[in-house]
Design a protein around this motif. Structure first.
Motif, short mmCIF file in Angstrom:
data_model
loop_
_atom_site.label_atom_id
_atom_site.label_comp_id
_atom_site.label_asym_id
_atom_site.label_seq_id
_atom_site.Cartn_x
_atom_site.Cartn_y
_atom_site.Cartn_z
N LEU A 270 8.87 84.56 -34.91
CA LEU A 270 9.75 85.34 -34.03
C LEU A 270 10.32 84.46 -32.92
CD1 LEU A 270 11.00 88.02 -33.12
CD2 LEU A 270 8.87 88.48 -31.87
N LEU A 271 9.47 83.65 -32.31
CA LEU A 271 9.93 82.75 -31.25
C LEU A 271 10.91 81.72 -31.80
CD1 LEU A 271 9.75 81.76 -28.33
CD2 LEU A 271 7.75 80.40 -28.98
N ALA A 272 10.63 81.17 -32.98
CA ALA A 272 11.54 80.21 -33.60
C ALA A 272 12.89 80.85 -33.88
CB ALA A 272 10.93 79.67 -34.89
N TYR A 273 12.87 82.11 -34.32
CA TYR A 273 14.12 82.82 -34.57
C TYR A 273 14.91 83.00 -33.28
CZ TYR A 273 17.24 86.76 -35.29
OH TYR A 273 18.34 87.57 -35.31
N CYS A 274 14.25 83.38 -32.21
CA CYS A 274 14.93 83.59 -30.93
C CYS A 274 15.52 82.29 -30.39
CB CYS A 274 13.97 84.22 -29.92
SG CYS A 274 13.55 85.94 -30.28
N VAL A 275 14.81 81.18 -30.59
CA VAL A 275 15.35 79.87 -30.19
C VAL A 275 16.64 79.59 -30.95
CG1 VAL A 275 14.97 77.38 -30.29
CG2 VAL A 275 13.14 78.88 -29.49
N ALA A 276 16.59 79.75 -32.28
CA ALA A 276 17.77 79.46 -33.10
C ALA A 276 18.92 80.41 -32.79
CB ALA A 276 17.40 79.54 -34.59
N LEU A 277 18.60 81.70 -32.56
CA LEU A 277 19.64 82.67 -32.24
C LEU A 277 20.29 82.37 -30.90
CD1 LEU A 277 21.20 85.26 -32.84
CD2 LEU A 277 19.29 86.55 -31.86
N CYS A 278 19.48 82.02 -29.92
CA CYS A 278 19.99 81.69 -28.59
C CYS A 278 20.93 80.49 -28.67
CB CYS A 278 18.83 81.41 -27.64
SG CYS A 278 19.33 81.19 -25.91
N VAL A 279 20.54 79.48 -29.42
CA VAL A 279 21.40 78.29 -29.58
C VAL A 279 22.69 78.68 -30.30
CG1 VAL A 279 21.60 76.05 -30.71
CG2 VAL A 279 19.49 76.66 -29.54
N GLY B 120 26.30 71.47 -36.28
CA GLY B 120 25.20 70.54 -36.43
C GLY B 120 24.01 70.90 -35.56
N TRP B 121 24.27 71.23 -34.29
CA TRP B 121 23.18 71.61 -33.40
C TRP B 121 22.55 72.92 -33.82
CZ3 TRP B 121 20.57 68.49 -30.59
CH2 TRP B 121 21.16 67.38 -30.01
N ASN B 122 23.34 73.83 -34.35
CA ASN B 122 22.78 75.09 -34.82
C ASN B 122 21.85 74.89 -36.00
OD1 ASN B 122 23.92 77.43 -33.26
ND2 ASN B 122 25.82 76.42 -33.77
N ILE B 123 22.27 74.05 -36.95
CA ILE B 123 21.41 73.77 -38.10
C ILE B 123 20.15 73.06 -37.65
CG2 ILE B 123 21.24 72.42 -40.23
CD1 ILE B 123 24.23 72.96 -40.66
N PHE B 124 20.29 72.12 -36.72
CA PHE B 124 19.11 71.41 -36.20
C PHE B 124 18.13 72.38 -35.55
CE2 PHE B 124 16.96 69.46 -32.56
CZ PHE B 124 16.25 68.45 -33.20
N ALA B 125 18.65 73.33 -34.76
CA ALA B 125 17.77 74.29 -34.08
C ALA B 125 17.02 75.15 -35.09
CB ALA B 125 18.59 75.17 -33.14
N MET B 126 17.70 75.59 -36.15
CA MET B 126 17.04 76.43 -37.15
C MET B 126 15.97 75.65 -37.90
SD MET B 126 19.95 78.95 -38.79
CE MET B 126 21.19 77.69 -39.11
N ILE B 127 16.29 74.43 -38.30
CA ILE B 127 15.33 73.62 -39.07
C ILE B 127 14.16 73.19 -38.20
CG2 ILE B 127 15.01 71.46 -40.32
CD1 ILE B 127 17.86 71.72 -41.31
N ALA B 128 14.46 72.70 -37.00
CA ALA B 128 13.40 72.17 -36.13
C ALA B 128 12.42 73.26 -35.72
CB ALA B 128 14.03 71.52 -34.89
N SER B 129 12.93 74.43 -35.33
CA SER B 129 12.04 75.50 -34.87
C SER B 129 11.15 75.99 -36.00
CB SER B 129 12.86 76.65 -34.29
OG SER B 129 13.79 77.14 -35.24
N SER B 130 11.68 76.04 -37.23
CA SER B 130 10.88 76.49 -38.37
C SER B 130 9.94 75.40 -38.87
CB SER B 130 11.80 76.93 -39.51
OG SER B 130 12.63 77.99 -39.10
N ALA B 131 10.34 74.13 -38.75
CA ALA B 131 9.51 73.03 -39.25
C ALA B 131 8.23 72.84 -38.44
CB ALA B 131 10.31 71.73 -39.23
N LEU B 132 8.15 73.48 -37.29
CA LEU B 132 6.96 73.34 -36.45
C LEU B 132 5.82 74.26 -36.89
CD1 LEU B 132 8.63 73.12 -32.92
CD2 LEU B 132 7.57 71.27 -34.23
#
Length: 227
Positions: free
Chosen positions: A140-149, A157-169
């Motif tokens: 849920l937190l990773a989703y909110c980070v990606a949505l906020c970005v 590019g930054w949007n894709i990075f935010a989605m991948i990075a937040s989920s990869a953790l």
């Protein structure tokens, strides 16, 4: 004096997004139910395969909600159509926020509730409930980070990075939890034990998610135009 919200237009935009994606979301839920069935089978191979599939499905739902509702609309340049409607920038933001939360929240909520039920009502150890909820909190937190970005940054590019990075953790997060004895030692037990560490992490995840959404809303309250 600020204009009031155009609630009918907001509702129409939310319903439009839901109707566009409901079939795809149903497919994600079906895949998640298959994963839950594998987990509930409670053999070593089925538990591992089902857990992996469930995480993949929940991450995919997160990326799908953001990509289709925000990023694809920018690619297709549908903002010009929205600007022709009697909506203000705040109306548009609220519509995007609510539609994203519904598009993500409905399948996420169903699968999270299913994971809790499988943990408590199958041979899977009840002690794993803390891990299940902490992983849901992380997603849920990773989703909110990606949505906020996605709502703030135009760069794909930054949007894709935010989605991948937040989920990869997810893996580092699980590894970190396994190093906290008061959390990890109860996972194989038949009793659900909530340590102060687990409760603190869960609270931080919830507060962090709310803070991100509030920040995005505050930024849009200051905008007087779509650009």
């Amino acid at each position: 004096m600020k204009a009031s919200l155009n609630l009918p237009a907001i509702r129409a935009l939310v319903v439009k997004d839901w109707q566009l994606f409901e079939k795809q979301l149903a497919a994600y839920v079906a895949a998640g139910l298959l994963a839950l069935a594998l987990i509930g089978h409670a053999t070593r191979w089925s538990f591992y395969l089902g857990s992996l599939l469930l995480i993949i499905v929940m991450v995919a739902v997160s990326c799908f909600a953001i990509s289709t509702s925000v990023l694809n609309e920018r690619k297709e340049k549908t903002l010009a159509f929205v600007m022709s409607l009697p909506v203000a920038p705040l109306d548009f933001y609220l519509a995007k926020l609510v539609s994203n939360l519904v598009t993500f929240g409905v399948p996420f909520g169903l699968l999270a509730a299913g994971a809790v039920a499988v943990t408590l009502w199958t041979p899977v150890p009840d002690g794993l409930l803390t891990l299940v909820l902490l992983l849901c909190g992380h997603l849920l937190l990773a989703y909110c980070v990606a949505l906020c970005v996605a709502l703030q940054v135009e760069s794909e590019g930054w949007n894709i990075f935010a989605m991948i990075a937040s989920s990869a953790l997810i893996n580092p997060f699980m590894a970190g939890l396994s190093q906290i004895p008061d959390i990890a030692r109860h996972w194989q037990g038949d009793t659900v034990v909530w340590s102060w560490q687990a409760l603190s992490i869960l609270a931080l995840q919830g507060l962090g998610s709310l803070a991100l959404l509030a920040y995005a809303g505050w930024r849009h309250l200051r905008k007087q135009a779509f650009f």
